[in-house]
Scaffold this motif. Structure first.
Motif, short mmCIF file in Angstrom:
data_model
loop_
_atom_site.label_atom_id
_atom_site.label_comp_id
_atom_site.label_asym_id
_atom_site.label_seq_id
_atom_site.Cartn_x
_atom_site.Cartn_y
_atom_site.Cartn_z
N ARG A 31 -10.09 -0.97 2.57
CA ARG A 31 -9.81 -2.09 3.46
C ARG A 31 -10.19 -1.74 4.91
NH1 ARG A 31 -4.06 -4.76 5.02
NH2 ARG A 31 -3.83 -2.66 5.80
N GLU A 48 -0.21 4.85 -0.74
CA GLU A 48 -1.21 5.78 -1.22
C GLU A 48 -0.75 7.15 -0.83
OE1 GLU A 48 -4.93 4.40 0.21
OE2 GLU A 48 -4.77 2.56 -0.96
N GLU A 70 -11.68 3.05 -5.01
CA GLU A 70 -10.78 1.96 -5.39
C GLU A 70 -10.99 0.81 -4.43
OE1 GLU A 70 -6.85 3.58 -5.02
OE2 GLU A 70 -7.28 5.23 -6.39
N PHE A 123 0.85 -1.19 0.00
CA PHE A 123 0.00 0.00 0.00
C PHE A 123 0.88 1.23 0.00
CE2 PHE A 123 -3.23 -2.70 2.20
CZ PHE A 123 -4.28 -2.47 1.32
N TYR A 129 -6.73 12.27 5.26
CA TYR A 129 -7.04 12.48 3.84
C TYR A 129 -7.86 13.75 3.69
CZ TYR A 129 -5.84 7.53 3.26
OH TYR A 129 -5.19 6.32 3.26
N ASP A 143 -9.46 -1.87 -3.75
CA ASP A 143 -8.33 -2.48 -3.06
C ASP A 143 -7.50 -1.46 -2.27
OD1 ASP A 143 -6.68 -4.66 -2.38
OD2 ASP A 143 -5.21 -4.02 -3.88
N SER A 144 -8.03 -0.24 -2.10
CA SER A 144 -7.24 0.79 -1.43
C SER A 144 -7.21 0.55 0.07
CB SER A 144 -7.83 2.17 -1.70
OG SER A 144 -9.09 2.27 -1.06
N PHE A 145 -6.29 1.22 0.73
CA PHE A 145 -6.17 1.12 2.18
C PHE A 145 -7.45 1.62 2.85
CE2 PHE A 145 -4.54 2.94 6.26
CZ PHE A 145 -4.20 1.73 6.83
N VAL A 146 -8.01 2.73 2.35
CA VAL A 146 -9.26 3.28 2.89
C VAL A 146 -10.37 2.23 2.81
CG1 VAL A 146 -11.12 4.92 2.41
CG2 VAL A 146 -8.75 5.72 2.46
N ARG A 164 -11.71 9.53 -3.66
CA ARG A 164 -11.00 8.82 -4.73
C ARG A 164 -10.55 7.43 -4.25
NH1 ARG A 164 -7.14 12.38 -5.81
NH2 ARG A 164 -5.39 11.15 -5.07
N ARG A 165 -9.99 7.42 -3.02
CA ARG A 165 -9.51 6.13 -2.48
C ARG A 165 -10.66 5.17 -2.20
NH1 ARG A 165 -4.50 5.79 -4.21
NH2 ARG A 165 -3.22 7.52 -3.51
N GLU A 208 -9.38 13.35 -1.70
CA GLU A 208 -8.50 12.18 -1.68
C GLU A 208 -9.26 10.96 -1.15
OE1 GLU A 208 -4.40 14.71 -0.66
OE2 GLU A 208 -5.48 13.67 0.93
#
Lengths: 141, 196
Positions: B176, A113, B169, A111, B158, B171-174, B165-166, B162
């Motif tokens: 998850r 980001e 997605e 990750f 964030y 698979d983004s950290f957000v 946008r996350r 931002e």
């Protein structure tokens, strides 16, 4: 120029005492400045710029620590020492620690980001850090 | 009027903070006296009430009495949650973040604390969404709490753009983080899984 709080860390084995070598401190600071300059190259990827900005942080921090006559290989410890080597408040050096964690998340979990605002904050902080570490020379050399 | 003041007396607030805020830990009477700053008589009165009702387990070790939240009590988990929300960690974090309003749009605890898998050494991970908020400014408000809570607090921040946008997605950290339990502190989050 020994610092009592850091001498305590030496006593409990978290820090090593090692006499200052001016040429070494200059060399480390030069590395920090190069990384910082890379971080500002807009042609590079955000990922690369973040890593460059981050890499400048432990370098400049280590320069200040070596100036005072100490060494450590532990990144959290060297950031923590900024409270004594450059009188930085926790709210500032902890941002460096968070960047370190972010970089680790990239390395171990894939990750990364990074936002433009992360790089801007980190660059501003590391610019101050490098300037503060450089200022030590003005006072002592 | 704070929620804690409406529900609890001053001395109850102090006793709950320790017994139900650190439910896994047993406290000696003298320790609780020092931690709460309560007089001996009022502390013992509170403890006796809690012990008589079975909310707190009291045992004698030599000539010392030790007290601990009683996991067998039918309202054990509710008292822990209530304490956390009104006088404990969540309450303290929320109070500390209030000065960042209105720029701060949302904040929640995630990871081990939110999953209730934390130990007393675990870091407290917080995700924040805000306009023009720097990590440095957030840490200025949060680091003073670290001594009080005895834990390190790690914010991740964030901007609203931002974050959106996350969030888009998968698979983004957000994404998850939001697919796992969180404890909301400020604002509403887009229907994430909630912790008990």
């Amino acid at each position: 120029m020994s610092l009592p709080a850091l001498d305590n860390l030496v006593r409990i084995g978290q820090l090593k005492a090692e006499p200052r070598i001016v040429a070494e401190v200059r060399r480390i600071l030069a590395m920090a400045r190069t990384s910082l300059a890379d971080a500002q190259l807009s042609a590079l990827s955000l990922q690369r710029r973040f890593t460059s900005a981050y890499n400048a942080a432990p370098a400049a921090t280590l320069a200040a620590l070596r100036w005072h006559g100490y060494r450590s290989e532990n990144r959290y410890t060297i950031f923590q020492c900024l409270a004594h080597t450059l009188n930085w408040p926790a709210s500032r050096w902890r941002v460096l620690d968070l960047a370190h964690q972010k970089r680790n998340m990239a390395e171990y979990e894939g990750f990364l980001e990074v936002e433009e605002s992360d790089i801007a904050e980190l660059c501003a902080l590391v610019t101050d850090l490098t300037a503060d570490a450089t200022y030590l020379f003005g006072e002592g050399a | 009027m704070s929620i804690a003041n409406a529900l609890f007396s001053q001395s109850q607030t102090k006793v709950f903070h320790w017994l139900f805020g650190r439910p896994g830990r047993a406290f000696h009477l003298s320790e609780l006296r020092r931690l709460t700053g309560l007089g001996s008589a009022s502390l013992q009165r509170e403890l006796n009430r809690l012990a008589e009702a079975g909310l707190v387990h009291s045992e004698r070790v030599g000539n010392l009495r030790r007290f601990q939240a009683n996991p067998q009590s039918p309202v054990y988990s509710e008292l822990i949650a209530l304490t956390r929300k009104t006088v404990g960690m969540e309450h303290l974090l929320r109070e500390a973040l209030l000065p960042l309003l209105p720029r701060l749009k949302g904040a929640w605890i995630f990871d081990s604390v939110a999953k209730q898998a934390d130990t007393s050494q675990s870091d407290i991970d917080i995700m924040l969404i805000g306009e023009n908020l720097s990590l440095g400014e957030i840490l200025e408000h949060l680091t003073p709490l670290e001594n009080q809570l005895g834990r390190k607090i790690n914010p991740t921040c964030y901007s609203p753009a931002e974050f959106e946008r996350r969030l888009a997605e998968p698979d983004s950290f957000v994404s998850r983080v939001l697919s796992q339990p969180i404890l909301p502190l400020i604002g509403a989050v887009n229907e994430p899984a909630r912790a008990g």
